[in-house]
Scaffold this motif. Structure first.
Motif, PDB file in Angstrom:
ATOM      1  N   MET A 121       0.848  -1.190   0.000  1.00 46.99           N
ATOM      2  CA  MET A 121       0.000   0.000   0.000  1.00 46.99           C
ATOM      3  C   MET A 121       0.886   1.243   0.000  1.00 46.99           C
ATOM      4  SD  MET A 121      -2.956   0.962   2.752  1.00 46.99           S
ATOM      5  CE  MET A 121      -3.806   2.492   2.594  1.00 46.99           C
ATOM      6  N   THR A 122       0.437   2.254  -0.710  1.00 44.45           N
ATOM      7  CA  THR A 122       1.179   3.514  -0.743  1.00 44.45           C
ATOM      8  C   THR A 122       0.360   4.606  -0.064  1.00 44.45           C
ATOM      9  OG1 THR A 122       0.281   4.109  -2.895  1.00 44.45           O
ATOM     10  CG2 THR A 122       2.390   2.927  -2.892  1.00 44.45           C
ATOM     11  N   ILE A 123       1.062   5.679   0.283  1.00 46.64           N
ATOM     12  CA  ILE A 123       0.406   6.800   0.958  1.00 46.64           C
ATOM     13  C   ILE A 123      -0.403   7.600  -0.056  1.00 46.64           C
ATOM     14  CG2 ILE A 123       0.774   8.946   2.220  1.00 46.64           C
ATOM     15  CD1 ILE A 123       3.271   7.672   3.449  1.00 46.64           C
ATOM     16  N   THR A 124      -1.704   7.693   0.206  1.00 45.52           N
ATOM     17  CA  THR A 124      -2.612   8.491  -0.620  1.00 45.52           C
ATOM     18  C   THR A 124      -3.531   9.275   0.322  1.00 45.52           C
ATOM     19  OG1 THR A 124      -4.171   6.658  -0.699  1.00 45.52           O
ATOM     20  CG2 THR A 124      -2.625   6.833  -2.540  1.00 45.52           C
ATOM     21  N   LYS A 125      -4.391  10.104  -0.251  1.00 37.70           N
ATOM     22  CA  LYS A 125      -5.289  10.936   0.548  1.00 37.70           C
ATOM     23  C   LYS A 125      -6.084  10.091   1.542  1.00 37.70           C
ATOM     24  CE  LYS A 125      -8.779  14.565   0.238  1.00 37.70           C
ATOM     25  NZ  LYS A 125      -8.247  15.303   1.357  1.00 37.70           N
TER      26      LYS A 125
ATOM     27  N   PHE B 150       3.734  19.211   8.260  1.00 36.71           N
ATOM     28  CA  PHE B 150       4.226  20.239   7.343  1.00 36.71           C
ATOM     29  C   PHE B 150       3.932  19.852   5.898  1.00 36.71           C
ATOM     30  CE2 PHE B 150       7.483  20.539  10.840  1.00 36.71           C
ATOM     31  CZ  PHE B 150       6.941  21.673  11.411  1.00 36.71           C
ATOM     32  N   LYS B 151       3.458  20.813   5.118  1.00 37.27           N
ATOM     33  CA  LYS B 151       3.048  20.568   3.731  1.00 37.27           C
ATOM     34  C   LYS B 151       4.167  19.934   2.899  1.00 37.27           C
ATOM     35  CE  LYS B 151       1.064  22.818  -0.275  1.00 37.27           C
ATOM     36  NZ  LYS B 151       0.778  24.032  -0.973  1.00 37.27           N
ATOM     37  N   LYS B 152       5.378  20.457   3.022  1.00 40.63           N
ATOM     38  CA  LYS B 152       6.501  19.949   2.223  1.00 40.63           C
ATOM     39  C   LYS B 152       6.813  18.490   2.585  1.00 40.63           C
ATOM     40  CE  LYS B 152      11.179  21.244   0.800  1.00 40.63           C
ATOM     41  NZ  LYS B 152      12.238  22.268   0.956  1.00 40.63           N
ATOM     42  N   VAL B 153       6.678  18.134   3.866  1.00 40.41           N
ATOM     43  CA  VAL B 153       6.900  16.748   4.297  1.00 40.41           C
ATOM     44  C   VAL B 153       5.801  15.856   3.718  1.00 40.41           C
ATOM     45  CG1 VAL B 153       6.954  15.196   6.302  1.00 40.41           C
ATOM     46  CG2 VAL B 153       8.156  17.396   6.391  1.00 40.41           C
ATOM     47  N   GLU B 154       4.567  16.334   3.812  1.00 43.52           N
ATOM     48  CA  GLU B 154       3.454  15.555   3.284  1.00 43.52           C
ATOM     49  C   GLU B 154       3.617  15.308   1.778  1.00 43.52           C
ATOM     50  OE1 GLU B 154      -1.015  15.294   4.566  1.00 43.52           O
ATOM     51  OE2 GLU B 154      -0.752  17.043   3.268  1.00 43.52           O
ATOM     52  N   GLU B 155       4.028  16.325   1.051  1.00 39.97           N
ATOM     53  CA  GLU B 155       4.240  16.172  -0.393  1.00 39.97           C
ATOM     54  C   GLU B 155       5.316  15.127  -0.686  1.00 39.97           C
ATOM     55  OE1 GLU B 155       5.075  20.200  -1.589  1.00 39.97           O
ATOM     56  OE2 GLU B 155       2.950  20.765  -1.574  1.00 39.97           O
ATOM     57  N   ALA B 156       6.370  15.093   0.135  1.00 37.33           N
ATOM     58  CA  ALA B 156       7.454  14.124  -0.073  1.00 37.33           C
ATOM     59  C   ALA B 156       7.005  12.699   0.252  1.00 37.33           C
ATOM     60  CB  ALA B 156       8.656  14.496   0.790  1.00 37.33           C
ATOM     61  N   LEU B 157       6.016  12.562   1.132  1.00 32.96           N
ATOM     62  CA  LEU B 157       5.533  11.231   1.527  1.00 32.96           C
ATOM     63  C   LEU B 157       4.507  10.646   0.562  1.00 32.96           C
ATOM     64  CD1 LEU B 157       5.214  11.886   5.349  1.00 32.96           C
ATOM     65  CD2 LEU B 157       6.794  10.278   4.250  1.00 32.96           C
TER      66      LEU B 157
ATOM     67  N   SER C 213       5.831   3.997   0.416  1.00 37.22           N
ATOM     68  CA  SER C 213       5.377   2.744   1.031  1.00 37.22           C
ATOM     69  C   SER C 213       6.061   2.515   2.375  1.00 37.22           C
ATOM     70  CB  SER C 213       5.712   1.563   0.117  1.00 37.22           C
ATOM     71  OG  SER C 213       5.145   1.739  -1.154  1.00 37.22           O
ATOM     72  N   VAL C 214       5.560   1.535   3.129  1.00 35.67           N
ATOM     73  CA  VAL C 214       6.170   1.173   4.406  1.00 35.67           C
ATOM     74  C   VAL C 214       7.641   0.839   4.177  1.00 35.67           C
ATOM     75  CG1 VAL C 214       6.199  -0.559   6.260  1.00 35.67           C
ATOM     76  CG2 VAL C 214       4.021   0.379   5.461  1.00 35.67           C
ATOM     77  N   GLY C 215       8.501   1.373   5.037  1.00 36.18           N
ATOM     78  CA  GLY C 215       9.945   1.155   4.933  1.00 36.18           C
ATOM     79  C   GLY C 215      10.667   2.252   4.185  1.00 36.18           C
ATOM     80  N   ASP C 216       9.939   3.035   3.372  1.00 34.81           N
ATOM     81  CA  ASP C 216      10.565   4.142   2.655  1.00 34.81           C
ATOM     82  C   ASP C 216      10.956   5.240   3.649  1.00 34.81           C
ATOM     83  OD1 ASP C 216      10.134   2.844   0.267  1.00 34.81           O
ATOM     84  OD2 ASP C 216       8.502   4.150  -0.407  1.00 34.81           O
ATOM     85  N   SER C 217      12.004   5.982   3.296  1.00 38.52           N
ATOM     86  CA  SER C 217      12.464   7.089   4.138  1.00 38.52           C
ATOM     87  C   SER C 217      12.524   8.372   3.325  1.00 38.52           C
ATOM     88  CB  SER C 217      13.860   6.798   4.694  1.00 38.52           C
ATOM     89  OG  SER C 217      13.819   5.702   5.575  1.00 38.52           O
ATOM     90  N   ILE C 218      12.419   9.486   4.041  1.00 42.66           N
ATOM     91  CA  ILE C 218      12.587  10.799   3.416  1.00 42.66           C
ATOM     92  C   ILE C 218      13.519  11.624   4.291  1.00 42.66           C
ATOM     93  CG2 ILE C 218      10.298  10.802   2.329  1.00 42.66           C
ATOM     94  CD1 ILE C 218       9.519  12.924   4.537  1.00 42.66           C
ATOM     95  N   CYS C 219      14.161  12.604   3.688  1.00 50.28           N
ATOM     96  CA  CYS C 219      14.964  13.579   4.426  1.00 50.28           C
ATOM     97  C   CYS C 219      14.719  14.917   3.739  1.00 50.28           C
ATOM     98  CB  CYS C 219      16.440  13.211   4.397  1.00 50.28           C
ATOM     99  SG  CYS C 219      17.456  14.348   5.378  1.00 50.28           S
TER     100      CYS C 219
END
Length: 157
Positions: free
Chosen positions: A1-5, A41-48, A52-58
């Protein structure tokens, strides 16, 4: 599953300032409702989005993208007679600006002098450039009813 609205997302995260200091050492995972609801934060949400589970952002967040620029107009001096008796430096008290009495501002007591106190209505991290590092722990689809409950609860805070 991926992050969606309207997905319920659980993130382990670290928040650091421009000097690399960890700002959330004891932080529990962040659980938020994805989809422009203002819970993160909007910018964090856009990056997410789409991750999927296990993915990372910076992500690096400018002050405007995080807790705002430091606003000198939110620093006020008040007579002690107008403030609670048990006042101490670091205490947070509710207040408001005369121009917008419906908007509550949390003031932190910065200094106390003789018969006056210096209060700061800026968020403690206002003016800071922050780095948000997060790893997705869980993504859940939730019911329309659960979404409504989360939005109602968030709206009252």
């Amino acid at each position: 599953m991926t992050i969606t609205k309207d997905a319920l997302v659980t993130l382990n995260y670290r928040l650091t300032n421009s000097e690399g200091e960890l700002l959330n050492p004891d932080q529990e995972p962040l659980i938020y409702l994805h989809g422009g609801h203002g819970h993160i934060f909007k910018k964090v949400e856009e990056a997410l989005e789409g991750k999927s589970v296990g993915d990372s952002i910076c992500i690096t967040l400018s002050p405007a993208e995080a807790f705002g620029e430091y606003d000198e107009e939110l620093v006020v001096e008040e007579p002690l007679t107008e403030l609670p008796d048990e006042l101490f430096v670091g205490m947070e008290i509710d207040g408001y600006m005369e121009e917008s009495p419906d908007d509550v501002i949390i003031y932190t007591v910065r200094e106390i002098h003789d018969d006056r106190a210096l209060l700061d209505g800026n968020h403690p991290m206002a003016g800071e450039t922050l780095t948000f590092e997060g790893t997705i722990e869980d993504i859940q689809e939730i019911s329309e009813e659960a979404i409504r409950e989360i939005l109602e609860h968030h709206h009252h805070h």
